[in-house]
Design an enzyme around this catalytic site. Sequence first.
Site, PDB file in Angstrom:
ATOM      1  N   LEU A  64      32.258  58.002 -16.206  1.00  0.00           N
ATOM      2  CA  LEU A  64      33.132  58.921 -16.922  1.00  0.00           C
ATOM      3  C   LEU A  64      34.600  58.703 -16.586  1.00  0.00           C
ATOM      4  O   LEU A  64      34.955  58.449 -15.439  1.00  0.00           O
ATOM      5  CB  LEU A  64      32.744  60.362 -16.606  1.00  0.00           C
ATOM      6  CG  LEU A  64      31.295  60.760 -16.861  1.00  0.00           C
ATOM      7  CD1 LEU A  64      31.110  62.247 -16.574  1.00  0.00           C
ATOM      8  CD2 LEU A  64      30.865  60.421 -18.273  1.00  0.00           C
ATOM      9  N   ASN A 101      25.396  58.101  -8.391  1.00  0.00           N
ATOM     10  CA  ASN A 101      25.970  58.328  -7.063  1.00  0.00           C
ATOM     11  C   ASN A 101      26.825  59.588  -6.971  1.00  0.00           C
ATOM     12  O   ASN A 101      27.706  59.708  -6.118  1.00  0.00           O
ATOM     13  CB  ASN A 101      26.800  57.111  -6.642  1.00  0.00           C
ATOM     14  CG  ASN A 101      27.941  56.806  -7.604  1.00  0.00           C
ATOM     15  OD1 ASN A 101      27.775  56.893  -8.814  1.00  0.00           O
ATOM     16  ND2 ASN A 101      29.095  56.419  -7.076  1.00  0.00           N
ATOM     17  N   GLU A 102      26.561  60.569  -7.831  1.00  0.00           N
ATOM     18  CA  GLU A 102      27.406  61.761  -7.912  1.00  0.00           C
ATOM     19  C   GLU A 102      27.564  62.498  -6.582  1.00  0.00           C
ATOM     20  O   GLU A 102      28.664  62.982  -6.261  1.00  0.00           O
ATOM     21  CB  GLU A 102      26.856  62.718  -8.975  1.00  0.00           C
ATOM     22  CG  GLU A 102      27.212  62.343 -10.407  1.00  0.00           C
ATOM     23  CD  GLU A 102      26.369  61.203 -10.970  1.00  0.00           C
ATOM     24  OE1 GLU A 102      26.608  60.809 -12.119  1.00  0.00           O
ATOM     25  OE2 GLU A 102      25.466  60.705 -10.264  1.00  0.00           O
TER      26      GLU A 102
END
Length: 304
Positions: A110, A179-180
């Site tokens: 994003l 991997n947030e």
Amino acid sequence: MANVLRNSAKFGFSAGVLSQLSIHSRHGRECVSPCFSLQQRNNSTSPKIKVDLDNSTGVAVLRMQSPPVNSLSLDFLTEFCINLEKLEMDKSCRGLIITSTLSKVFSAGLDIMEMYGKSPERCGEFWKAVQEMWLKLYGSNMATIAAINGSSPAGGCLMSIGCDYRIMADNPRYSIGLNETQLGIVAPFWFKDTLVNTVGNRAAELSLELGLLYSAPDALKIGLVDQLVPEDQVLSTAQDTMSKWLAVPDHARQITKSMMRKQTIDKLLSNREADITNFVSFITKDSIQRSLRMYLEMLKSRKA
């Protein structure tokens, strides 16, 4: 995102994390960027997506071409969805291969600039576009293959696992994963559901809780990707593989795909507005905006 944080003041864009331009998984592999990437603005008239449809085979190749890292901006997502819808409506198109024209990166996720300093309305429009990309791709009637020719973290990983099949360049320096949590945020339930459907509950739990980025070989081991091939053979292998998918009668494949994915898709459709509201409420918090500003200032200082 429902229950994104138990304590928003502890949002994970900490000074320690923000001092990194790349995030490393426990496997020590380098990612091209964190969960949110900074897209250098191109000429707005330049197409970010290029599609070539071979009418003789019924296979389209969609190439992402938005330097430097194919960030998922609102403009990018809108263009992506428009092209996907056109292909879906084209009766001659039966299969779709998604790849990147950029060196070393499939998509870095994003675009942070869509979340910093924007109005709640704009943030909501952006998140709806992220949802739309996933809904169109995950529920597509076309056979879909991700030809992953570079790193694919976070949103790039979501796009990859939205496809029916994933072929990745056999390069241990390339990584993929959701991997947030490495940045203190939580992947939405529909990210989670897609990952569970791909690698199983236990592997998904470990991956999401630890925010793991897997090297290409490790991604193959857990089933996050289906096949590794030399870097210069990713697209050609995808084209060869597509012929096997298209050998199956379309109606049988499409009904089976719907049967496997409908419950996951319906879950988002029935909670779509709440998901947007939760995202907007989270991303527009003063504490989160300060963290994003700090991250952007760090990037600028690194480039100076």
